[in-house]
Design a protein around this motif. Sequence first.
Motif, short mmCIF file in Angstrom:
data_model
loop_
_atom_site.label_atom_id
_atom_site.label_comp_id
_atom_site.label_asym_id
_atom_site.label_seq_id
_atom_site.Cartn_x
_atom_site.Cartn_y
_atom_site.Cartn_z
N MET B 1 0.84 -1.21 0.00
CA MET B 1 0.00 0.00 0.00
C MET B 1 0.87 1.25 0.00
O MET B 1 1.77 1.39 0.81
CB MET B 1 -0.91 0.00 1.24
N LYS B 2 0.58 2.15 -0.91
CA LYS B 2 1.29 3.43 -0.95
C LYS B 2 0.87 4.25 0.27
O LYS B 2 -0.30 4.34 0.60
CB LYS B 2 0.95 4.15 -2.26
N LYS B 3 1.87 4.86 0.93
CA LYS B 3 1.60 5.60 2.16
C LYS B 3 1.10 7.02 1.89
O LYS B 3 1.36 7.59 0.84
CB LYS B 3 2.90 5.69 2.97
N HIS B 4 0.41 7.57 2.86
CA HIS B 4 0.13 9.00 2.87
C HIS B 4 1.27 9.66 3.62
O HIS B 4 1.29 9.66 4.85
CB HIS B 4 -1.22 9.26 3.55
N ASN B 5 2.21 10.20 2.87
CA ASN B 5 3.49 10.61 3.46
C ASN B 5 3.51 12.08 3.83
O ASN B 5 3.66 12.95 2.97
CB ASN B 5 4.63 10.27 2.49
N TYR B 6 3.42 12.33 5.14
CA TYR B 6 3.43 13.70 5.67
C TYR B 6 4.81 14.12 6.16
O TYR B 6 4.93 15.06 6.93
CB TYR B 6 2.43 13.80 6.82
N SER B 7 5.83 13.43 5.75
CA SER B 7 7.18 13.70 6.24
C SER B 7 7.57 15.16 6.01
O SER B 7 7.28 15.74 4.97
CB SER B 7 8.18 12.76 5.56
N ALA B 8 8.26 15.73 7.01
CA ALA B 8 8.59 17.17 6.97
C ALA B 8 9.74 17.48 6.03
O ALA B 8 10.04 18.63 5.75
CB ALA B 8 8.93 17.63 8.38
N THR B 310 -2.47 4.86 16.79
CA THR B 310 -2.82 3.57 16.19
C THR B 310 -3.69 3.78 14.96
O THR B 310 -3.49 3.16 13.91
CB THR B 310 -3.59 2.70 17.21
N MET B 311 -4.66 4.70 15.08
CA MET B 311 -5.63 4.90 14.00
C MET B 311 -4.97 5.48 12.73
O MET B 311 -5.26 5.03 11.63
CB MET B 311 -6.78 5.80 14.47
N TRP B 312 -4.13 6.51 12.91
CA TRP B 312 -3.54 7.08 11.68
C TRP B 312 -2.54 6.13 11.04
O TRP B 312 -2.41 6.07 9.82
CB TRP B 312 -3.03 8.51 11.87
N LYS B 313 -1.85 5.35 11.88
CA LYS B 313 -0.93 4.37 11.29
C LYS B 313 -1.70 3.33 10.49
O LYS B 313 -1.30 2.94 9.40
CB LYS B 313 -0.09 3.70 12.39
N GLU B 314 -2.83 2.89 11.05
CA GLU B 314 -3.65 1.90 10.34
C GLU B 314 -4.20 2.46 9.02
O GLU B 314 -4.45 1.71 8.08
CB GLU B 314 -4.81 1.43 11.22
N ALA B 315 -4.39 3.77 8.98
CA ALA B 315 -4.92 4.39 7.76
C ALA B 315 -3.82 4.61 6.70
O ALA B 315 -4.10 5.14 5.62
CB ALA B 315 -5.58 5.73 8.11
N GLY B 316 -2.59 4.20 7.01
CA GLY B 316 -1.51 4.32 6.02
C GLY B 316 -0.80 5.66 6.05
O GLY B 316 -0.05 6.01 5.13
N ILE B 317 -1.03 6.43 7.12
CA ILE B 317 -0.39 7.75 7.25
C ILE B 317 0.99 7.57 7.88
O ILE B 317 1.16 6.77 8.80
CB ILE B 317 -1.28 8.68 8.11
N SER B 318 1.96 8.31 7.38
CA SER B 318 3.28 8.28 8.03
C SER B 318 3.82 9.68 8.14
O SER B 318 3.45 10.59 7.38
CB SER B 318 4.25 7.38 7.27
N GLY B 319 4.69 9.89 9.13
CA GLY B 319 5.44 11.15 9.23
C GLY B 319 4.71 12.31 9.86
O GLY B 319 5.08 13.46 9.62
N ILE B 320 3.69 12.07 10.70
CA ILE B 320 3.01 13.25 11.29
C ILE B 320 3.38 13.50 12.75
O ILE B 320 2.77 14.34 13.40
CB ILE B 320 1.46 13.22 11.12
N ASN B 321 4.37 12.79 13.26
CA ASN B 321 4.82 13.13 14.61
C ASN B 321 5.45 14.51 14.62
O ASN B 321 6.22 14.86 13.72
CB ASN B 321 5.83 12.10 15.13
N GLY B 322 5.14 15.30 15.63
CA GLY B 322 5.69 16.66 15.73
C GLY B 322 7.18 16.63 16.04
O GLY B 322 7.71 15.62 16.51
#
Lengths: 356, 356
Positions: B1-8, B310-322
């Motif tokens: 699965m392609k991630k939703h990449n929010y990396s800074a 847990t929820m955002w990781k399950e949704a395929g989101i990455s990189g949103i930690n502040g």
Amino acid sequence: MKKHNYSAGPCILPQEVFEKASQAILNFNNSGLSILEISHRSKDFVAVMEEARSLVLELLNLEGKGYQVLFLQGGASLEFLRVPYNLMKVEGKAAYLDTGTWANGAIKEAKSFGETVIVGSSKEENYNHIPKEYQIPSDANYFHCTSNNTIFGTQIKNFPKTNVPIVCDMSSDIFSRSLDFSNFDLIYAGAQKNIGPAGTTLIIVKEEILGKTNRNIPNILNYQQHITKESMYNTPPVFAVYTSLLTLQWLKKIGGISAIEKINETKANILYSEIDRNPLFTGVASKEDRSIMNATFVLKNPEHQELFDTMWKEAGISGINGHRSVGGYRASMYNALPIESVQVLVNVMKELENKI
Amino acid sequence: MKKHNYSAGPCILPQEVFEKASQAILNFNNSGLSILEISHRSKDFVAVMEEARSLVLELLNLEGKGYQVLFLQGGASLEFLRVPYNLMKVEGKAAYLDTGTWANGAIKEAKSFGETVIVGSSKEENYNHIPKEYQIPSDANYFHCTSNNTIFGTQIKNFPKTNVPIVCDMSSDIFSRSLDFSNFDLIYAGAQKNIGPAGTTLIIVKEEILGKTNRNIPNILNYQQHITKESMYNTPPVFAVYTSLLTLQWLKKIGGISAIEKINETKANILYSEIDRNPLFTGVASKEDRSIMNATFVLKNPEHQELFDTMWKEAGISGINGHRSVGGYRASMYNALPIESVQVLVNVMKELENKI
């Protein structure tokens, strides 16, 4: 058709490195992310950086000897500046060996800092040999040399014995031959020959030589700053470091420096033998200083150039035109160049002889 | 699965850029050579560099206005040093706006050169806003600001009117919004947000501001030297420049800055609306200074963190930690992040509200 790539740098890398790097751009470590879009602070990339640094020490047999490894940006040309900033004392001096264009670049940056003594130079002979019998002042803060001169095809075979710290620009022959690397206090190398793609610089420094200048060093130029931050003082060139790791892994797999050195010597012997045997060609560099990485040679009769150029291009060879300051031809035979490519070039040289 | 990449940053790039870059590593321009093994002096790469430089001017509407474009190595952190070297006169002074970690990095390097006046700072409020109403000394050699503060999620909306040359670090929002770029005298940006992969720095400089310091500038730090050599004073980071060109071509194709600005505003509106509406969350940055690139927000009740993570990781989101200096979350919505990825995050925020 895959080319026989003799480019002087950036240059050929192992085919499996190209394939793995290409794949990692689509999906790195099966993460669903490209190597180009991951954070340099991600666990996966921190592991890449650590393995690359540790493989460098392993391959150079420098483990546990007080060396630190950095992968930074800026090319060897930025190290020309970082070296005096970090090692030349205020009111101090440095000794430089002038063996060519790149040595000269390093000398120019050092001169803006302080007394820069040129202990030897082959400039008058267009750098066709390595100066010998030079003296290094015992009060120099460091001695700087360039181990291999890409443009002129010369290579230092014997490094000086001195109590002065030795700094060496090994951009074009690192990982190509066995040396006692612990004789050097600081080694740096632009990646784009035997390490990886253009875009990162490898620096190996004996930590004890740092911190002795009393000079105010800008953060970005301070080796100690980069050591403390483990090459992540600022965002590292992620892809260039990853691809360098792939190349180092390949080198380890095929047997490390001692194995590639034999291959490199074989390649150099095949080509230099033909240069010396073939009546149409002559080598440029002094025989005792010939580089096993870059062979420079010319046609004795310039009228043969057009035919020769057509023939090697037809054979799938690329990148053997000499540098403008030398002319003629330069065959760069870095680690990843297969022996077969050298055979193809030698065959073309023989065919030229047969045709004329 | 392609991630939703929010990396800074390094961050997501357009999918077609990944595909083209991956292909060029196997065979660049159908040359039979990898983009990683070609000479930077080859005709094909010189064309890449020229097109990249010219596209930058076209996209920023700076053609024919006296600007030069460079693609160098070293990251914005090296520009922190190059800027005072090139622009701060001996016995001169510079004005800096302190809006966060990166502004601070620039200030530290400038201080080693000369008088560095901090004209405004939001440090006391942990950089949650952009200082306003500050005065720039008319005798400053230049004024330096950071247009977007990745870590704190703030962005300068109104730049000062001043006769002093304006230098702007646009690393994290260049090419994201319409500005009159001709108000700036020097713009620099690490590539790893909206330009390309980590490993090259874009510099756009009005040539007339150079050459006025009477300072001895090391070659590698001298903008004029790099301009004269057309970004090839030393080996450029070939792959990073090529991939930057692909990203700029993509931006032009979708309609340039005015088109991407609308998309970026839409993404920011969707997310900030949810941050403001959802009773579980609160934004970190002052509303009037909110960045359209990096949204910083926190959970009002830290006990909800485990479930949300847990929820955002399950949704395929990455990189949103502040970032550690702010905590909470940071959603970086650079040019290449699709609207759908923002929708996925907002849906997770809504689901969290429903579950609690």
